[in-house]
Design an enzyme around this catalytic site. Sequence first.
Site, PDB file in Angstrom:
ATOM      1  N   ASP A 160       0.834  -1.203   0.000  1.00 39.15           N
ATOM      2  CA  ASP A 160       0.000   0.000   0.000  1.00 39.15           C
ATOM      3  C   ASP A 160       0.875   1.261   0.000  1.00 39.15           C
ATOM      4  O   ASP A 160       2.091   1.194   0.215  1.00 39.15           O
ATOM      5  CB  ASP A 160      -0.889  -0.035   1.255  1.00 39.15           C
ATOM      6  CG  ASP A 160      -1.999   1.020   1.233  1.00 39.15           C
ATOM      7  OD1 ASP A 160      -2.372   1.484   0.136  1.00 39.15           O
ATOM      8  OD2 ASP A 160      -2.488   1.373   2.332  1.00 39.15           O
TER       9      ASP A 160
ATOM     10  N   GLU B 299       2.893   5.156  -3.911  1.00 43.36           N
ATOM     11  CA  GLU B 299       2.879   6.072  -5.079  1.00 43.36           C
ATOM     12  C   GLU B 299       4.105   6.980  -5.127  1.00 43.36           C
ATOM     13  O   GLU B 299       4.393   7.470  -6.214  1.00 43.36           O
ATOM     14  CB  GLU B 299       1.619   6.933  -5.042  1.00 43.36           C
ATOM     15  CG  GLU B 299       0.343   6.166  -5.274  1.00 43.36           C
ATOM     16  CD  GLU B 299      -0.107   5.306  -4.094  1.00 43.36           C
ATOM     17  OE1 GLU B 299       0.261   5.638  -2.947  1.00 43.36           O
ATOM     18  OE2 GLU B 299      -0.766   4.295  -4.328  1.00 43.36           O
TER      19      GLU B 299
ATOM     20  N   ASP C 173      -8.810   3.171  -3.245  1.00 41.96           N
ATOM     21  CA  ASP C 173      -9.904   3.565  -2.345  1.00 41.96           C
ATOM     22  C   ASP C 173     -11.131   4.050  -3.102  1.00 41.96           C
ATOM     23  O   ASP C 173     -11.374   5.253  -3.218  1.00 41.96           O
ATOM     24  CB  ASP C 173      -9.427   4.660  -1.393  1.00 41.96           C
ATOM     25  CG  ASP C 173      -8.316   4.167  -0.482  1.00 41.96           C
ATOM     26  OD1 ASP C 173      -8.124   2.939  -0.398  1.00 41.96           O
ATOM     27  OD2 ASP C 173      -7.651   5.001   0.140  1.00 41.96           O
TER      28      ASP C 173
HETATM   29  O1  MIG Z   1      -4.160   6.227   4.118  1.00 37.44           O
HETATM   30  O2  MIG Z   1      -4.059   1.056   5.626  1.00 37.44           O
HETATM   31  O3  MIG Z   1      -5.881   1.942   0.022  1.00 37.44           O
HETATM   32  O4  MIG Z   1      -6.968  -0.161   1.477  1.00 37.44           O
HETATM   33  O5  MIG Z   1      -7.203   0.148   4.271  1.00 37.44           O
HETATM   34  C1  MIG Z   1      -4.970   5.089   4.045  1.00 37.44           C
HETATM   35  C2  MIG Z   1      -5.245   1.792   5.629  1.00 37.44           C
HETATM   36  C3  MIG Z   1      -4.106   3.866   4.035  1.00 37.44           C
HETATM   37  C4  MIG Z   1      -5.124   2.959   2.043  1.00 37.44           C
HETATM   38  C5  MIG Z   1      -5.506   1.692   1.355  1.00 37.44           C
HETATM   39  C6  MIG Z   1      -6.607   1.027   2.118  1.00 37.44           C
HETATM   40  C7  MIG Z   1      -6.151   0.749   3.534  1.00 37.44           C
HETATM   41  C8  MIG Z   1      -5.741   2.046   4.209  1.00 37.44           C
HETATM   42  N1  MIG Z   1      -4.695   2.694   3.414  1.00 37.44           N
END
Ligand code: MIG
Length: 685
Positions: free
Chosen positions: A313, A316, A419
């Site tokens: 996650d 980017e 998201d």
């Molecule tokens: O700033 O880890 O896309 O699936 O649950 C949010 C918390 C961070 C973004 C991910 C999402 C995840 C969430 N993350």
Amino acid sequence: MIFRHDYGISDNGTVENNSIVSKTELKVANQYFTDLEFKTEEGFSKLRRKLNSDNPILGLGDKIAPLNKRQKKYTFFNTDNPIHHPGSDPIYKSFPFYMLLERECCIGFFVDYPGFMQFDIDSKGDGILEYKVRGRGFTEYIITGEDIKEVVRQFTELTGKNAAMPQWAFGYQQSRWGEIDQDKFVKTAEKFRELGFPCDVLYLDIDHMENYKVFTWNKENFPKPAEMFEILHKMGIKVSAIIDPGVKVEKDYHVFESGREYFLKKNDGEDFEGAVWPGRVRFPDYTSAETRKWWAEKVCEWKKYGFDGFWNDMNEIAVFITDDDLDYLREEFKNLTVEHGIEALVKFGELGLGRKAYEDKIVHGNNKAHWEIKNIYGREMTHAAYDGCKLENNSKRPFLISRSAYPGIQKYGGVWTGDNSSWWEHLILEVNRIATMGLCGVFYCGCDVGGFGDNVNPELLVRFMQLGAFTPMYRNHSSWNTQNQEPWAFGQKYLDIMKKTVKIRYSYIPYIYSEYMLGILNNDPLFRTLSYEYYKDPRTWYLEDQFMLGNALLVAPVCRPGVTERAVYLPEDAVELNSMEKYSKGWNMVPAGLDVIPHFLLKGRMIFRTEPKDFISENYSENVEIIVYGDKVQGIFYEDDGITEGYRTKKYIKDTIIVEKGKLRFIERFNNLGKSDREYKLKIL
Ligand code: MIG
């Protein structure tokens, strides 16, 4: 054929597989498009191109746009854009690959440039295309073929064959961001089994960590992880956990201490620091092989606890704020008064996720600025995680997903669309986003079923669960501050419908997995547009609320509330598999009450089903029933062990089957699995 063109000084490409690129020159001015002008000025390279038809353009990855990407501008610069709407761009991924659909052929264009770039795809409606690339030049591959299929196959071969996910990755997956502990986690698994609701994977989000520190446990809430994994694995439940790239700056924290030399630096030689979930963090430079090696070792150690996969996650990279941002903020705000009116608000927008000043300051080990290679940061993080899983067990398939991506990600893992929200508008949007990811070479893809942000309602959840049942990755996930959306969240009536839906999914696993694996071998996406199979029928070119799963199933999800029937375009006669009703080629009205997702077996094609079980065990593909519709039907059934890399050395069963005049015949039986030949039941519709 693939042709390579270098415009200006192009030293920033990522493709390794240049051996399949044609040595001959494509005549640039051919009948479908003409290059008008290329120039470099003020740090940007620009190409203007004229298209000679109005036909649709498909591609560009996960962009928030219609299936046909014409008449819009796009930016490629991977960005965490958590509440995306039609004006949101850029978002998480960059796939600068598009296809022009022509009656006689199909032409693909791939600008292999991982830095900042903008495309204007005929936004004025005059057929003019424009690339604006920050930098002195770029490489473009032009791919020609008879149809979409031929182009996609070549593009995928060029950027890298998909790594196969394990078979259980096609089971139902449950996730939820929020406070979690060992007991709650195990109870969720038990609940699925008690209800007889099939489930294969549970996810751990950031709350399993100690203060959001990557590769650590919150020991209070997870006192005995080894025990927890044992219980879950006995129940046939796999566990995937989130990994964030930001490493907390904290003395004696093993990841920080061992990583000191691998973090990104600024052009003044200082470490680049920013804020993410743990507070102050540094970011590994995954574009360097040494960094990937160090990260891979961390992933390997971590995996040994018992994890079955990882969820990459924030890559980017997402940075909430930096010291420079705060200095800027203090300075700007000092003199700001109410008299500045709207200006004050604009300043707010420049901060946090909106302010990207650091992208010019970060330098990677290979002397590239972050803006030059930002779009491969997430891919290379996933690459490192892949290497880590391989280090732990080289013969097993890694199970990985990534939020940020660039072509080539498919060599290491799959993706989810990020998201989304619990909105009807996003439900329909996911169909074209997932289909387009497939066209861009990424075959294991899914969305947050039920929607990540905002509050779902029961009808929307049911419709999301129905769509998810026909997407490659089937994961229900939501944000901590939203309505719960586990299948039991809205009582028995809705639970029953969702259970029926998930069981339909599990009954088609032999077909879904067979088509997925054949797709990996041949470079065909599992989730595909109708035009992928029926290119010669231009009515399929624009359809974005219907899709195909494999080569035989046509799916027509319901994406609006209150609907009890819907129009479906069939490129061929077909049987609807809920009602077993026959429908003819062309437009049809089809019943689609709340408990029904219309899906069809097309004439001349075959699918494979079995009795659904609670989870995908080793012998999942036993008692396979072939279902055919038509007088003469040919198809291929593929099977392997579902978890090892054996498929890469042909350790599989591949039966080429023909059913004609009620009789089944094998054209070929390829069996290199060390199992006796399988028997099939046959059902002719
Ligand atoms: O700033 O880890 O896309 O699936 O649950 C949010 C918390 C961070 C973004 C991910 C999402 C995840 C969430 N993350």
